[in-house]
Design a protein around this motif. Structure first.
Motif, PDB file in Angstrom:
ATOM      1  N   ASP A 192      57.455  48.738 -25.286  1.00 19.29           N
ATOM      2  CA  ASP A 192      58.587  47.829 -25.461  1.00 19.29           C
ATOM      3  C   ASP A 192      58.592  46.708 -24.423  1.00 19.29           C
ATOM      4  O   ASP A 192      59.612  46.426 -23.782  1.00 19.29           O
ATOM      5  N   VAL A 193      57.426  46.074 -24.241  1.00 15.65           N
ATOM      6  CA  VAL A 193      57.335  44.888 -23.377  1.00 15.65           C
ATOM      7  C   VAL A 193      57.199  43.661 -24.272  1.00 15.65           C
ATOM      8  O   VAL A 193      56.718  43.751 -25.396  1.00 15.65           O
ATOM      9  N   ASP A 194      57.630  42.518 -23.777  1.00 16.40           N
ATOM     10  CA  ASP A 194      57.611  41.321 -24.614  1.00 16.40           C
ATOM     11  C   ASP A 194      56.575  40.301 -24.173  1.00 16.40           C
ATOM     12  O   ASP A 194      56.612  39.148 -24.599  1.00 16.40           O
ATOM     13  N   GLU A 195      55.646  40.712 -23.299  1.00 18.89           N
ATOM     14  CA  GLU A 195      54.578  39.806 -22.871  1.00 18.89           C
ATOM     15  C   GLU A 195      53.424  40.631 -22.291  1.00 18.89           C
ATOM     16  O   GLU A 195      53.577  41.826 -21.997  1.00 18.89           O
ATOM     17  N   ALA A 196      52.284  39.975 -22.139  1.00 15.65           N
ATOM     18  CA  ALA A 196      51.125  40.644 -21.559  1.00 15.65           C
ATOM     19  C   ALA A 196      51.420  41.075 -20.122  1.00 15.65           C
ATOM     20  O   ALA A 196      52.178  40.420 -19.406  1.00 15.65           O
TER      21      ALA A 196
END
Length: 261
Positions: free
Chosen positions: A142-146
């Motif tokens: 549930d992360v929104d970026e690398a």
């Protein structure tokens, strides 16, 4: 640039069975040993070579995040400039959209799909080399970026982020019969579900496409003689044969006709 050169891991030679999801065909590929970067190329490494790519000055943790988005063409150009900086022979000759690989080069390059999958598996045979949450950034996190490289577990070859985080460009065309000059991507990204974050999954995209969750990892090593048009599970002859589709085309197919000239 010296301090920012990719850390290379020597991958031993061996064999891998490669499968074509569309045709169902499979075959054993014999690989020579080669070097593969321990991590995807980071923004700091990319910037050091590319002279502040896109005019962005990255700071803090951003420096250790994989370079993304990056097009296939940009990775090829970066490999050549990085090779120059390291005193290595260039892997690629670039003529507009046409790129030729010198398999006898010592310089940085993209791995072939066979090299990539063999290195990712590191002797394992399952969908992935470990538990998904332990080895890969994916939708389960549930992360929104690398994320910065090296924060998940490495595989048995000592390679990090082979799965998840960002998709990685490979040298191969995706399918010269169906997708023209699209190139292959491997590994899955930070927002992908578990079925996409597997060693065997391959997708393709246009070489000039800008896609947020796409990065790259470099290989090195002489794997043939200069002038040869095949190495490490790839051959230009196979690309041409596949593009030579006769008769009516299925809807959506765009054979890479330039290969037949």
């Amino acid at each position: 640039m010296t301090a920012l050169q990719p850390t290379m891991i020597e991958v031993p030679g061996g064999e891998i069975t490669m499968r074509d999801a569309r045709s169902g065909a499979s075959g054993v590929v014999a690989l020579q040993s080669f070097g593969l970067a321990q991590f995807p190329v980071t923004r700091e490494q990319f910037q050091a070579v590319a002279q502040s790519a896109r005019g962005v000055d990255f700071t803090g943790e951003e420096r250790s995040v994989p370079q993304h988005p990056v097009t296939w063409f940009e990775t090829i150009e970066w490999c050549n400039v990085a090779s120059d900086a390291a005193g290595l022979s260039r892997a690629y000759a670039i003529d507009a959209r046409s790129v030729t690989w010198d398999v006898g080069s010592t310089g940085y390059r993209l791995p072939t799909e066979a090299e990539w999958e063999y290195a990712c598996r590191a002797g394992t045979e399952g969908a992935r080399f470990g538990d998904l949450t332990a080895v890969a950034w994916s939708s389960q996190d549930d992360v929104d970026e690398a994320q910065p490289v090296g924060r998940k577990l490495a595989n048995d070859f000592g390679l990090y982020d082979m799965l998840g985080n960002v998709w990685e460009w490979c040298w191969n065309f995706a399918d010269t019969a169906r997708y023209a000059d699209y190139r292959s991507l491997r590994g899955g990204g930070y927002a992908d579900r578990e079925w996409s974050v597997r060693a065997s999954v391959s997708r393709g995209s246009a070489p000039d496409a800008v896609i947020d969750d796409v990065g790259f990892r470099v290989a090195r090593g002489v794997v043939g003689s200069t002038g040869s048009d095949s190495a490490q599970g790839w051959s230009s002859e196979a690309d041409r044969k596949r593009a030579d589709v006769r008769g009516p085309l299925p809807i959506g197919w765009t054979p890479h006709r330039d290969l037949l000239r």
